[in-house]
Design an enzyme around this catalytic site. Structure first.
Site, PDB file in Angstrom:
ATOM      1  N   ASN A  12       0.832  -1.277  -0.013  1.00 55.69           N
ATOM      2  CA  ASN A  12      -0.207  -0.048  -0.119  1.00 55.69           C
ATOM      3  C   ASN A  12       0.934   1.292   0.102  1.00 55.69           C
ATOM      4  O   ASN A  12       0.591   2.204   0.516  1.00 55.69           O
ATOM      5  CB  ASN A  12      -0.821   0.054   1.184  1.00 55.69           C
ATOM      6  CG  ASN A  12      -1.808  -1.135   1.140  1.00 55.69           C
ATOM      7  OD1 ASN A  12      -2.362  -1.822  -0.004  1.00 55.69           O
ATOM      8  ND2 ASN A  12      -2.380  -1.707   2.413  1.00 55.69           N
ATOM      9  N   GLY A  14       1.544   2.494  -3.107  1.00 52.37           N
ATOM     10  CA  GLY A  14       1.423   3.061  -4.309  1.00 52.37           C
ATOM     11  C   GLY A  14       2.187   2.649  -5.442  1.00 52.37           C
ATOM     12  O   GLY A  14       2.421   3.485  -6.233  1.00 52.37           O
ATOM     13  N   ASP A  87       4.945  -5.115 -13.155  1.00 53.00           N
ATOM     14  CA  ASP A  87       4.158  -4.975 -11.467  1.00 53.00           C
ATOM     15  C   ASP A  87       4.243  -6.328 -10.991  1.00 53.00           C
ATOM     16  O   ASP A  87       4.441  -7.318 -11.570  1.00 53.00           O
ATOM     17  CB  ASP A  87       2.797  -4.659 -11.952  1.00 53.00           C
ATOM     18  CG  ASP A  87       2.215  -4.157 -10.704  1.00 53.00           C
ATOM     19  OD1 ASP A  87       2.721  -3.645 -10.100  1.00 53.00           O
ATOM     20  OD2 ASP A  87       0.872  -4.407 -10.604  1.00 53.00           O
ATOM     21  N   GLU A  88       4.053  -6.316  -9.774  1.00 54.74           N
ATOM     22  CA  GLU A  88       4.467  -7.338  -8.580  1.00 54.74           C
ATOM     23  C   GLU A  88       5.612  -8.328  -9.084  1.00 54.74           C
ATOM     24  O   GLU A  88       5.715  -9.512  -9.381  1.00 54.74           O
ATOM     25  CB  GLU A  88       3.275  -8.367  -8.946  1.00 54.74           C
ATOM     26  CG  GLU A  88       1.643  -7.670  -8.674  1.00 54.74           C
ATOM     27  CD  GLU A  88       1.599  -7.144  -7.221  1.00 54.74           C
ATOM     28  OE1 GLU A  88       2.301  -7.808  -6.266  1.00 54.74           O
ATOM     29  OE2 GLU A  88       0.895  -6.471  -6.997  1.00 54.74           O
ATOM     30  N   ILE A 170       3.196 -17.014  -0.598  1.00 47.95           N
ATOM     31  CA  ILE A 170       2.099 -15.978  -1.315  1.00 47.95           C
ATOM     32  C   ILE A 170       0.564 -16.287  -1.204  1.00 47.95           C
ATOM     33  O   ILE A 170      -0.144 -17.525  -1.136  1.00 47.95           O
ATOM     34  CB  ILE A 170       2.262 -16.299  -2.989  1.00 47.95           C
ATOM     35  CG1 ILE A 170       3.720 -16.223  -3.473  1.00 47.95           C
ATOM     36  CG2 ILE A 170       1.458 -15.815  -3.649  1.00 47.95           C
ATOM     37  CD1 ILE A 170       4.243 -16.723  -4.944  1.00 47.95           C
ATOM     38  N   ALA A 171      -0.087 -15.384  -0.662  1.00 41.35           N
ATOM     39  CA  ALA A 171      -1.536 -15.242  -0.510  1.00 41.35           C
ATOM     40  C   ALA A 171      -1.714 -13.950  -1.107  1.00 41.35           C
ATOM     41  O   ALA A 171      -1.348 -12.852  -0.633  1.00 41.35           O
ATOM     42  CB  ALA A 171      -1.912 -15.505   0.886  1.00 41.35           C
ATOM     43  N   TYR A 178      -3.498  -7.527   4.535  1.00 42.63           N
ATOM     44  CA  TYR A 178      -2.000  -7.392   4.913  1.00 42.63           C
ATOM     45  C   TYR A 178      -2.087  -5.876   5.662  1.00 42.63           C
ATOM     46  O   TYR A 178      -2.992  -5.051   5.266  1.00 42.63           O
ATOM     47  CB  TYR A 178      -1.164  -7.229   3.722  1.00 42.63           C
ATOM     48  CG  TYR A 178      -1.077  -8.460   3.198  1.00 42.63           C
ATOM     49  CD1 TYR A 178       0.339  -9.360   3.499  1.00 42.63           C
ATOM     50  CD2 TYR A 178      -1.636  -9.228   2.190  1.00 42.63           C
ATOM     51  CE1 TYR A 178       0.262 -10.750   3.124  1.00 42.63           C
ATOM     52  CE2 TYR A 178      -1.138 -10.429   1.528  1.00 42.63           C
ATOM     53  CZ  TYR A 178      -0.220 -11.193   2.363  1.00 42.63           C
ATOM     54  OH  TYR A 178       0.051 -12.424   1.779  1.00 42.63           O
ATOM     55  N   HIS A 185       7.026  -2.628  15.185  1.00 40.64           N
ATOM     56  CA  HIS A 185       5.709  -3.271  15.638  1.00 40.64           C
ATOM     57  C   HIS A 185       5.498  -4.471  14.824  1.00 40.64           C
ATOM     58  O   HIS A 185       4.762  -5.371  15.119  1.00 40.64           O
ATOM     59  CB  HIS A 185       4.614  -2.283  15.097  1.00 40.64           C
ATOM     60  CG  HIS A 185       4.715  -0.943  16.258  1.00 40.64           C
ATOM     61  ND1 HIS A 185       5.045   0.278  15.790  1.00 40.64           N
ATOM     62  CD2 HIS A 185       4.522  -1.142  17.391  1.00 40.64           C
ATOM     63  CE1 HIS A 185       4.892   0.872  17.003  1.00 40.64           C
ATOM     64  NE2 HIS A 185       4.616   0.120  17.810  1.00 40.64           N
TER      65      HIS A 185
END
Length: 205
Positions: A12, A14, A87-88, A170-171, A178, A185
């Site tokens: 997350n 971007g 991507d990914e 991988i999920a 997530y 943390h």
């Protein structure tokens, strides 16, 4: 001179939005691009790169057997290609990262890859290891933990709200699965307070 770039981050941050913006900039100037997306990323629609902002673009789907070098080489026989986007990229295999290197070195086409550096256990992905090692330039895209520090880790959350420590590497999932946290943390297993994530619980710091 063409280069291989790896833009990495926690979840997350971007990454897909950045990819789509860069690809748009090329096309706006009349330049041809190729966008690749993993076949296992089915969060939105297979065959598209989609950002959380709702923008998307068609993409060529790759799996673990896909040959990027041969695919690009065949495409430039009929048309020029000014840039390649992946991507990914954490889902790439070692041999595929080598293929991307060859696109840069032998075909002189820049390659921009976007992906995660590590999984929910804090372990690196195969693709990310070799991109971090072989890329001409590595650049971090930043996002924040609930404490305000830079988030560098990806915490996976189970159905009951607990932090996952075991499972397949991988999920596929988004905010419902997530949470990005800082290292402190992450190892304390404290995801923070997140509201409206599509589950019937609230995370507590």
């Amino acid at each position: 001179m063409a280069k291989l770039y790896f833009y990495y981050s926690a979840m997350n941050a971007g990454k897909s939005t950045s990819l789509l913006q860069s690809a748009f900039n090329y096309r706006e100037r009349g330049m041809n691009t190729i966008i690749y997306s993993s076949i296992i990323d089915d969060r939105y629609q297979i065959g598209y790169v989609t950002s959380r902002l709702g923008i998307n673009s068609p993409a060529v789907v790759f799996d673990t057997k896909f040959d990027f070098f041969e695919d690009v080489k065949s495409r430039i026989k009929n048309n020029t290609v000014q840039c390649v986007f992946v991507d990914e990229a954490q889902f790439l295999k070692k041999v595929q990262v080598r293929q991307l290197c060859r696109i840069v070195d032998e075909l002189d086409i820049p390659v921009l890859t976007y992906g995660l550096r590590s999984d929910f256990k804090g372990e690196p992905f195969e693709g990310s290891i070799y991109l971090l090692t072989w890329a001409d330039k590595n650049q971090e895209l930043k996002t924040v933990c609930h404490c305000g520090k830079k988030a560098t880790m990806n915490m996976r959350i189970a159905e009951d709200g607990s932090v996952c420590e075991e499972g397949d590497q991988i999920a596929i999932g988004g905010n419902e699965l997530y949470i990005s946290t800082c290292r402190k943390h992450f190892y304390e297993k404290k995801p923070g307070v997140i509201k409206d994530v599509g589950r019937n619980f609230t995370y507590i710091i």
